[in-house]
Design an enzyme around this catalytic site. Structure first.
Site, mmCIF file in Angstrom:
data_model
loop_
_atom_site.group_PDB
_atom_site.id
_atom_site.type_symbol
_atom_site.label_atom_id
_atom_site.label_comp_id
_atom_site.label_asym_id
_atom_site.label_seq_id
_atom_site.Cartn_x
_atom_site.Cartn_y
_atom_site.Cartn_z
ATOM 1 N N ARG A 127 -60.706 91.897 -19.297
ATOM 2 C CA ARG A 127 -61.548 91.469 -17.988
ATOM 3 C C ARG A 127 -60.717 90.394 -17.169
ATOM 4 O O ARG A 127 -59.892 89.481 -17.753
ATOM 5 C CB ARG A 127 -62.632 90.565 -18.735
ATOM 6 C CG ARG A 127 -64.049 91.350 -19.037
ATOM 7 C CD ARG A 127 -65.174 90.369 -19.399
ATOM 8 N NE ARG A 127 -64.877 89.707 -20.849
ATOM 9 C CZ ARG A 127 -64.395 88.455 -20.979
ATOM 10 N NH1 ARG A 127 -64.453 87.725 -19.546
ATOM 11 N NH2 ARG A 127 -64.313 88.055 -22.106
ATOM 12 N N CYS B 208 -63.399 84.772 -33.159
ATOM 13 C CA CYS B 208 -63.973 83.928 -34.097
ATOM 14 C C CYS B 208 -64.702 85.048 -35.140
ATOM 15 O O CYS B 208 -65.461 84.547 -36.078
ATOM 16 C CB CYS B 208 -65.094 82.917 -33.890
ATOM 17 S SG CYS B 208 -64.458 81.480 -32.860
ATOM 18 N N TYR C 285 -61.568 99.064 -16.298
ATOM 19 C CA TYR C 285 -61.311 98.560 -17.783
ATOM 20 C C TYR C 285 -62.752 97.716 -18.157
ATOM 21 O O TYR C 285 -63.202 96.774 -17.613
ATOM 22 C CB TYR C 285 -59.949 97.808 -17.991
ATOM 23 C CG TYR C 285 -59.697 97.746 -19.660
ATOM 24 C CD1 TYR C 285 -59.065 98.610 -20.160
ATOM 25 C CD2 TYR C 285 -60.167 96.752 -20.362
ATOM 26 C CE1 TYR C 285 -58.515 98.743 -21.327
ATOM 27 C CE2 TYR C 285 -59.907 96.646 -21.747
ATOM 28 C CZ TYR C 285 -59.022 97.727 -22.261
ATOM 29 O OH TYR C 285 -58.821 97.836 -23.489
ATOM 30 N N LYS D 216 -71.166 92.787 -19.742
ATOM 31 C CA LYS D 216 -71.108 91.470 -19.036
ATOM 32 C C LYS D 216 -71.483 91.122 -18.007
ATOM 33 O O LYS D 216 -72.264 90.028 -17.923
ATOM 34 C CB LYS D 216 -69.585 90.893 -19.481
ATOM 35 C CG LYS D 216 -68.932 91.258 -20.705
ATOM 36 C CD LYS D 216 -69.614 90.666 -21.942
ATOM 37 C CE LYS D 216 -68.602 90.943 -23.291
ATOM 38 N NZ LYS D 216 -68.996 90.206 -24.311
ATOM 39 N N SER E 22 -64.948 84.142 -28.254
ATOM 40 C CA SER E 22 -63.934 85.217 -28.656
ATOM 41 C C SER E 22 -63.060 84.814 -29.948
ATOM 42 O O SER E 22 -62.720 83.617 -29.926
ATOM 43 C CB SER E 22 -63.385 85.791 -27.471
ATOM 44 O OG SER E 22 -62.563 85.023 -27.088
ATOM 45 N N ASP F 32 -72.967 91.849 -30.007
ATOM 46 C CA ASP F 32 -72.279 91.136 -28.872
ATOM 47 C C ASP F 32 -73.448 90.482 -27.880
ATOM 48 O O ASP F 32 -73.153 89.136 -27.480
ATOM 49 C CB ASP F 32 -71.868 92.075 -27.948
ATOM 50 C CG ASP F 32 -70.756 91.288 -27.076
ATOM 51 O OD1 ASP F 32 -70.286 90.469 -27.404
ATOM 52 O OD2 ASP F 32 -70.496 92.083 -25.750
ATOM 53 N N HIS G 158 -74.819 85.598 -25.374
ATOM 54 C CA HIS G 158 -73.735 86.275 -25.802
ATOM 55 C C HIS G 158 -74.059 86.142 -27.366
ATOM 56 O O HIS G 158 -73.186 85.452 -27.936
ATOM 57 C CB HIS G 158 -72.474 85.648 -25.072
ATOM 58 C CG HIS G 158 -71.347 86.298 -25.441
ATOM 59 N ND1 HIS G 158 -70.053 85.738 -25.418
ATOM 60 C CD2 HIS G 158 -71.217 87.518 -25.703
ATOM 61 C CE1 HIS G 158 -69.204 86.626 -25.815
ATOM 62 N NE2 HIS G 158 -69.638 87.924 -25.847
ATOM 63 N N ARG H 285 -59.274 98.745 -27.400
ATOM 64 C CA ARG H 285 -60.773 98.843 -27.870
ATOM 65 C C ARG H 285 -60.781 99.900 -28.306
ATOM 66 O O ARG H 285 -60.518 100.840 -28.130
ATOM 67 C CB ARG H 285 -61.606 98.394 -26.444
ATOM 68 C CG ARG H 285 -61.431 97.001 -25.890
ATOM 69 C CD ARG H 285 -62.209 96.161 -26.451
ATOM 70 N NE ARG H 285 -62.128 94.814 -25.904
ATOM 71 C CZ ARG H 285 -62.960 93.831 -26.133
ATOM 72 N NH1 ARG H 285 -64.087 94.070 -26.966
ATOM 73 N NH2 ARG H 285 -62.580 92.515 -25.809
HETATM 74 O O1 SAT Z 1 -64.275 93.880 -21.439
HETATM 75 S S1 SAT Z 1 -65.744 93.281 -22.131
HETATM 76 O O2 SAT Z 1 -66.076 92.438 -21.118
HETATM 77 O O3 SAT Z 1 -66.882 94.217 -22.192
HETATM 78 C C1 SAT Z 1 -65.325 92.583 -23.607
HETATM 79 C C2 SAT Z 1 -64.842 91.353 -23.638
HETATM 80 O O4 SAT Z 1 -63.858 90.965 -23.039
HETATM 81 O O5 SAT Z 1 -65.469 90.474 -24.213
HETATM 82 MN MN MN Z 2 -68.386 89.518 -26.176
#
Ligand code: SAT
Ligand code: MN
Length: 612
Positions: A71, A267, A214, A223, A265, A290, A243, A389
């Site tokens: 991201r 954790c 991506y 998101k 993130s 998520d 979240h 991923r």
């Molecule tokens: O790339 S995503 O936003 O879907 C996953 C993440 O970064 O938490």
């Molecule tokens: Mn997430």
């Protein structure tokens, strides 16, 4: 289906306008079928972008451009009319100017490509809690990922009808093709990060994304819609878009509760959602890993759905030891991005649990390297990108709960917040009240593990409700929204139906820097304590910071002494005094007068109790 067959006039016009602007060679309305999925993969394989995996049926590996691996937070914009409504934690842009700039970029951006129109539902189709989105994209990779992560197709258009509400999601990878040109193995995107845009218009509930192919930049249901735009919708409509993972927990007496949890993130959120309990007789099943969307039912309880239909998980670190159920979920019908490719045609990543087979391996950049004999990460020499991923259908998870797609949602008994904290924060702490629980969520934070960001190693990065990059409006108003919902329930005499709120910390360290708590499946002991707390069991002591486990209420896991248990479950008065001043001076201060006063009152009350 053709564009002129679309029954929804607003949708039809929106698509036609964008066809005129982006000038694709052709347009396809996606139907979500297996045939469509297979056709997209044929296109992607022949363009040299997808590699079929010999070892995993119907699974493919992709390698992205090195500029397009995560991201793009610095290029993520909350474009509300008033700058103040975006708040101090978001990048704001004026919506009129931003739309002008982006319309310029979108002009002709799909030349030589097909425009795909993806009608999708976030949540079970037709659920009262679900929402519909339509994504326009020029990326077949996005189409197949949306097939897995959302519900795509005609049934969505049927629910939308002639004039239903949908969130328009515009996406282009920003790489038009000249006649005769093809991608030829090169991931198409705008490689200059400064020219990527992930824009949100919360006043009009729109998303415009440009330049990245991506993850969250491109799969706009995730998101962008399910958190940033949905948080604004939830504010306006009186519900919660969070979240959070959702898990189902069953005790030895076969009693069931559902719990939703927010962790920053790194954790172990996905691991917790699929936890294999070590506690005898207890069972954990997954509803989501998520995102949770929650609405109050007539009975006063809060009902949650998982708006997604798949897992988009971080690959490195996932192994049979750390997350057995995730490893089972990705055995087939899965997409892998930026993982290593072994000689025998399988994926591989750091900490997958075994060394790579054979002599050589292809890394995420496409270079041949000697196959690592162990799965340890070598800094700078990673075979898989750290944010590599997997995309896998949720129904492939062996512990997916049978009710995971119930349109009514599941009633939430408890919220859990947590972070990675070496000191101060106890193993588990129950809030004294809803307001205290909102306070806990608002101060959620995690220590910086590597000297990665510009922060001192060990310093706390506050990530309120784990929503820092995902809240589509002013964070102070967001805290207030949580407070308002609690107050409303209490005013209506339904305060006892509100979920109980807990804060957990699996990451305490002793003076020698060793973890004091084993984590993973042993976390079931903490979940069991919370479960019993929801039934008001007398298993706690009231302290200055909240309700902590009574001595012996959580049975120590093997290798954890009674002294350690008592340290994990006691109040570190000095540590908490520092915590309180850090929150007051460095965290709450950022939100100015939009920080609800009752949260300052909560801070003062805890401080007073610590001093008494
Ligand atoms: O790339 S995503 O936003 O879907 C996953 C993440 O970064 O938490
Ligand atoms: Mn997430």
């Amino acid at each position: 289906m053709k564009v002129n067959e679309l029954k929804h006039a607003g949708l039809k016009k929106w698509v036609e306008d964008n066809v005129a602007l982006m000038t694709p060679d052709s347009v396809e309305i996606c139907d979500g079928s297996k045939g469509e999925y297979d056709r997209m993969l044929k296109i992607l394989v022949s363009a040299g972008l997808a590699t079929p995996l010999k070892k995993r049926p119907n699974s493919y590996l992709f390698r992205s451009d090195p500029s397009d691996v995560a991201r793009a937070e610095s290029r993520t914009f909350i474009s509300s009319k008033n700058k103040d409504d975006a708040g101090p934690t978001n990048n704001w842009r004026d919506p009129v100017e931003l739309k002008q700039t982006m319309s310029g970029l979108y002009k002709g951006c799909m030349k030589g490509r097909t425009m795909y129109v993806i009608p999708f539902s976030m949540g079970p189709v037709g659920s009262d809690i679900a929402k519909i989105g339509v994504e326009i994209t020029d990326s077949p990779y996005v189409v197949i990922n949306m097939h897995i992560m959302t519900r795509v197709g005609k049934k969505v258009l049927d629910v939308l009808g002639k004039d239903g509400f949908f969130v328009p999601c515009l996406h282009s990878i920003a790489k038009p093709l000249n006649p005769g040109e093809s991608d030829n193995g090169k991931w198409p995107c705008e490689p200059d990060v400064e020219k990527k845009y992930i824009s949100h218009f919360p006043d009009t509930y729109e998303i415009w994304s440009y330049g990245s192919g991506y993850g969250g930049n491109a799969l706009l249901g995730k998101k962008c819609l399910a958190l940033r735009i949905a948080s604004a919708l939830a504010r306006d409509e009186g519900w919660l878009a969070e979240h959070m993972l959702i898990l189902k927990i069953t005790n030895p007496k076969k009693e069931v509760k559902y719990l939703a949890g927010a962790l920053p993130s790194a954790c172990g959120k996905t691991n917790l959602a699929m936890l294999v309990p070590t506690l005898k007789g207890w069972k954990v099943e997954t509803i989501g890993d998520d995102i949770a969307w929650m609405k109050f039912g007539k009975d006063g309880r809060l009902y949650a759905i998982n708006p997604e239909a798949g897992f988009f998980g971080v690959a490195p670190g996932t192994s049979e030891q750390s997350n057995y159920n995730a490893m089972q979920s990705i055995k087939k019908n899965s997409i892998f991005t930026n993982c290593g490719l072994t000689e025998d045609g399988d994926i591989w990543w750091e900490q997958i649990g075994y060394g790579a087979p054979g002599k050589t391996i292809i890394d995420w950049k496409g270079n041949e390297k000697p196959a690592p004999k162990t799965d340890k990460a070598v800094k700078g020499e990673e075979i898989a990108h750290a944010n590599a991923r997997f995309t896998a259908p949720a129904n492939q998870c062996p512990v997916i709960a049978k009710e995971w797609q119930d349109p009514k949602g599941v009633p939430i008994s408890a919220f859990l917040f947590g972070g990675r904290r070496a000191t101060t924060i106890p193993l588990v702490n129950q809030s004294k009240s809803w307001v205290h629980g909102v306070f806990m969520g608002s101060i959620t934070g995690s220590e910086i593990t590597a000297a990665a960001l510009d922060l001192k190693e060990g310093s706390v990065r506050r990530d309120p409700f784990a929503m820092l990059p995902f809240c589509g409006y002013h964070m102070g108003d967001y805290f207030n929204h949580w407070l308002k919902l609690g107050k409303k329930a209490e005013d209506e005499g339904k305060g006892d139906k509100l979920p109980k709120i807990f804060f957990v910390n699996w990451f305490r360290k002793d003076k020698d820097g060793h973890f004091m708590w084993p984590g993973y499946g042993e976390n079931s002991r903490v979940l069991a304590w919370m479960f019993d707390r929801c039934d008001n069991k007398d298993n706690f002591v009231e302290t200055a910071i909240g309700k902590l486990p009574k001595t012996g209420a959580i049975e120590a896991p093997p290798g954890v002494s009674a002294e350690i248990m008592s340290e994990l479950c006691s109040v570190d008065t000095e540590g908490w005094k520092n915590e309180i001043s850090d929150v007051r001076d460095k965290h709450y201060a950022k939100f100015g007068d939009r920080l609800p006063k009752v949260l300052y009152d909560e801070l003062d009350a805890i401080e007073k109790r610590l001093n008494s």
